[in-house]
Enzyme design. Structure first.
Site: not given
Length: 452
Positions: A173, A205-206
């Protein structure tokens, strides 16, 4: 555009090292044996695993990406690597500076500390097909490593190279998606150099999607769209995702009155007030919508809630004057507005002293379930419960007819079940299969370009 010769896609899985010219070496060369079987001399497993990775453009790119720590807010180095790599392979690259989470843009800073990477072939400055993923990871950093599962051994001197396991933070990821998207794009452009393909790799994004929000609000997100297909990369077990649940965050704050715990009737316990509220909230996904619960759907199942953080009180001998909790909701249906109304009604019904209770919803990041396209043949299809950058990209096709709307696909190697864990990893076979999966999605999108 620089000329770049890449091994054809079919050959990428098996680009093995040439035999050593030093005949005196005790180590035998790596040799292909029955397709994916590779000869490994006893005692040389680690060096030969490294050699297998180094001999593959895909696997060596993935290793380079994964060896660069890029926890959210620290993506600058991996961004620099991508810029150099893509420019070396003939892409025009734009760096889009993104402020650190919680910071303003420093206009005086010549070199941004982190940035989105937007790239396209010089021959196609207006991409019609964009592949995108993110280059940040969750903490902590876990070094890249290789291992060979016991099941990969087929004899005393051979292994199944596709079973080689690659571990480390970001290996799944989402640097696996990044590497596979790049290789699939390069391979397609080698034989179809005029295909209008683009690559977008975003930060953060996280931690809320600031990178994608930044791109979405920029002129690069054309209106109306000059692109007709976006292929998002996330760990989907190499299945095509037809949609994912929505997301909503909220906090519950309760005010009490402090007192000595020997005389609790002199105060009001904020903890005693918040417990029945949280119990009610926690059950909303199991209560039918007609009875005041949150919606479910055939496609996404039940709405789920997670009370992730609780705080309250200062000592056991003090009646707690305050208590709070933070809750995440994965929406299986309905609208964000309806979900908020349902939550507020549930909190009111469970409150003994409603005037002491305050609910606050996060200002951004809330969205209903996200439906995605899954009309390309040859894939298993599933839904997922996790959030992505898909809703953070506001594609300006709302006023277009259905046949003119942008296709959005979600696909990638590896499993979300290990993505943020200490055991994050995937196999060589997972990576190589995903390159072919992205290639198939690209070919389907090219077909739409030709029909325009």
């Amino acid at each position: 555009m620089r000329v770049f010769t890449l091994a054809p896609l079919a050959l990428l899985p098996l680009v093995l090292a040439r035999p050593s010219q030093r005949s005196s070496s005790p180590q035998k060369p790596i040799m292909a044996d029955n397709g994916d079987l590779v000869m490994i001399p006893e005692g040389h497993e680690k060096s030969n695993l490294d050699e297998i990775i180094a001999s593959s453009e895909l696997l060596s790119l993935h290793r380079s990406l994964s060896e660069i720590e890029s926890i959210s807010n620290n993506e600058g180095s991996v961004g620099d690597f991508l810029v150099e790599y893509l420019e070396r392979h003939g892409f025009t690259v734009q760096k889009q500076a993104v402020p650190l989470d919680g910071h303003e843009v420093d206009e005086e800073e010549r070199k941004p500390s982190r940035f989105n990477v937007y790239a396209y072939p010089a021959s196609s400055p207006s991409p019609e097909i964009i592949l995108t993923s993110h280059i940040d990871t969750v903490p902590p950093y876990i070094p890249y490593s290789l291992s060979l599962p016991p099941t990969a051994s087929t004899g005393s001197s051979s292994i199944d190279r596709r079973a080689i396991h690659i571990s480390g933070r970001g290996t799944v990821d989402a640097k696996a998606s990044v590497a596979c998207q790049i290789i699939a794009t390069l391979s397609h452009l080698e034989s179809n150099p005029d295909t209008p393909l683009g690559l977008l790799f975003v930060v953060s994004e996280e931690t809320g999607g600031q990178g994608m929000h930044h791109f979405s609000n920029s002129p690069l997100n054309t209106s109306p769209p000059t692109f007709h297909t976006v292929i998002f990369g996330e760990p989907t077990e190499s299945k095509l995702v037809s949609g994912h649940k929505g997301m909503l965050h909220f906090d519950v704050h309760v005010r009490g009155k402090p007192a000595h715990s020997g005389y609790p009737w002199l105060g009001r316990s904020a903890v005693s007030e918040i417990l029945p509220i949280l119990s009610k909230v926690d059950s909303l996904g199991d209560i039918p919508e007609s009875e005041g619960g949150l919606p479910s759907s055939e496609k996404y199942g039940k709405t789920t809630l997670n009370i992730g953080v609780m705080e309250g009180g200062v000592a056991t001998n003090v009646v707690p004057a305050s208590a709070s909790a933070r809750v995440a909701v994965r929406l299986a249906g309905g609208t964000v507005t309806h979900a908020k109304e349902t939550i507020l009604a549930a909190v009111r019904s469970a409150s003994k002293n409603p005037e002491d209770v305050h609910v606050s919803f996060s200002a951004g990041g809330a969205y209903p379930p996200v439906d995605l396209d899954s009309d390309v043949e040859g894939f298993d299809v599933m839904t997922v419960n996790y959030g992505t950058d898909v809703p953070n990209w506001d594609i300006h096709d709302h006023d277009l007819p259905d046949h003119g709307k942008v296709k959005r696909y979600l696909y990638g190697p590896g499993s979300i079940f290990v993505a943020h864990g200490e055991n994050e990893g995937l196999s060589v076979g997972d990576m190589e299969d995903a390159v072919e999966g992205y290639a198939r999605l690209i070919r389907a999108a090219v077909g739409r370009s030709e029909r325009k």
